[in-house]
Design an enzyme around this catalytic site. Structure first.
Site, mmCIF file in Angstrom:
data_model
loop_
_atom_site.group_PDB
_atom_site.id
_atom_site.type_symbol
_atom_site.label_atom_id
_atom_site.label_comp_id
_atom_site.label_asym_id
_atom_site.label_seq_id
_atom_site.Cartn_x
_atom_site.Cartn_y
_atom_site.Cartn_z
ATOM 1 N N ARG A 157 0.897 -1.179 0.039
ATOM 2 C CA ARG A 157 -0.218 -0.041 0.086
ATOM 3 C C ARG A 157 0.751 1.284 0.004
ATOM 4 N NH1 ARG A 157 -3.275 -3.273 -1.435
ATOM 5 N NH2 ARG A 157 -5.199 -3.702 -0.494
ATOM 6 N N SER A 234 -11.064 0.174 5.606
ATOM 7 C CA SER A 234 -9.912 -0.052 6.729
ATOM 8 C C SER A 234 -9.233 0.843 7.367
ATOM 9 C CB SER A 234 -9.086 -1.179 6.033
ATOM 10 O OG SER A 234 -9.844 -2.487 5.229
ATOM 11 N N GLU A 329 -4.247 3.360 8.041
ATOM 12 C CA GLU A 329 -3.997 3.380 6.443
ATOM 13 C C GLU A 329 -4.500 4.658 5.755
ATOM 14 O OE1 GLU A 329 -5.823 0.660 2.643
ATOM 15 O OE2 GLU A 329 -5.600 -0.056 4.590
#
Length: 338
Positions: A157, A234, A329
């Protein structure tokens, strides 16, 4: 009347913007950013607002809402303006007979944001299909075409765009396949839903339908009536470690270029945080999703401070139980975990 940032984000949080503008074309977007940089005005770009949490005090600068548009198909490739809704692009590609994006169905946000986190789901990531990007460099004032090797993909990511405000993505071009068949199914849960084995191919539109169903069951398809979707998806990254602490040795583990990836959701749930946990924070205004423990949700009337308190509490509980520190995140602007 100042624009409330809460109206621009899927979590429905954030105070007022000191200045606000909408960019309808790439040229307008570049001009707005360039003028703000020249005057020394801080800039916050907002797309779908699905990965953004802004502090209750708002943003002391210019908030630019990206609403650029345009989808152009050329053979097996599709060029898309940054402001196009990502899921609409997936649907459009399938309608054009192009396969490759089907596993990325239902992901909220705009197309220009997908390379930032190398967005992925169900065995497919953005870098698998990305062919090129048009990027404005705020330091040099130049606009140029990038190939994926410049983007810093590889780590989970991550990209050169994440945690940096230097670059503005104006459009992306994706290389797909002219086919009605999906890519090989790579994710066990998706294979089960489709009734096939990993590695099989099916109709690409069937993959889209199955993915939307799976995401919907987890509250990961936006629905204004469902508070489980008042989130950033998330909230925490799946940690990637070189050594797994013994207490976490039972967690699902997957290979990653930087080590071993384990499920943050498993850590959260096994640290004692169940679905729906947290209503005691913020007078019942925040909790984990009742469908997916990775999502921290606004149950209505929440403040950003409420969300940060619950997120900090969950992070600390996981660290105490497993010796692993979860990190957000999403992008935090004007707020942080305590």
């Amino acid at each position: 009347m100042p624009t409330a940032i809460s109206g621009l984000t899927t979590m429905r949080l954030g105070g007022p913007a000191r200045e606000f503008a909408v960019a309808k074309t790439s040229e307008e977007l570049v001009a707005l950013v360039r003028d703000a940089d020249t005057s020394g005005t801080p800039v916050l770009l907002v797309g779908g607002g699905s990965n953004l949490v802004v502090g209750d005090q708002g943003y002391d600068g210019l908030v630019i809402k990206v609403e650029t548009s345009g989808i152009r198909v050329d053979g097996d490739s599709i060029r898309v303006a940054a402001g196009e809704r990502w899921d609409s692009v997936v649907a459009a590609s399938l309608d054009e007979g192009l396969a490759g994006l089907e596993a990325l169905s239902g992901i909220p946000g705009l197309t220009g944001a997908t390379p930032v986190q190398n967005v992925g789901a169900y065995g497919t990531v953005t870098s698998d299909v990305l062919d090129s990007l048009t990027v404005y460099d705020r330091e040099t004032g130049e606009t140029s075409t990038w190939t994926p090797d410049r983007c810093g993909f590889g780590l989970h990511r991550q990209s050169v765009f994440k945690h940096s405000t230097r670059y503005v993505i104006l459009d992306t071009t994706m290389a797909l396949r002219r086919s009605g068949s999906s890519d090989p199914v790579r994710y066990a849960g998706l294979a089960d839903r489709l009734g096939v084995t990993i590695g099989d191919t099916v109709a690409a539109k069937d993959v889209r339908t199955a993915v939307l169903d799976l995401r919907g069951q987890k509250g990961m398809v936006l629905d204004a009536e469902d508070h489980d979707t008042w989130s950033v998806g998330s909230f925490f990254l799946n940690p990637v470690l070189t050594d797994i602490p013994e207490p976490a040795s039972r967690a699902p583990q997957y290979p990653d270029p930087s080590g071993i990836k384990i499920h943050a959701a498993w850590l959260i749930q096994n640290a004692g945080f169940a679905h729906g946990y947290g209503r005691e924070f913020g007078n019942g205004t925040v909790s984990l999703s009742t469908k997916h423990v990775l999502a921290i949700t606004n149950r209505g009337g929440a403040t950003t401070a409420d969300v940060m308190a619950l997120a900090s509490h969950i992070r600390d509980g996981v660290e105490a139980e497993f010796g692993i520190t979860l990190v957000p995140e999403c992008d935090l602007v004007g707020c942080s975990l305590s």
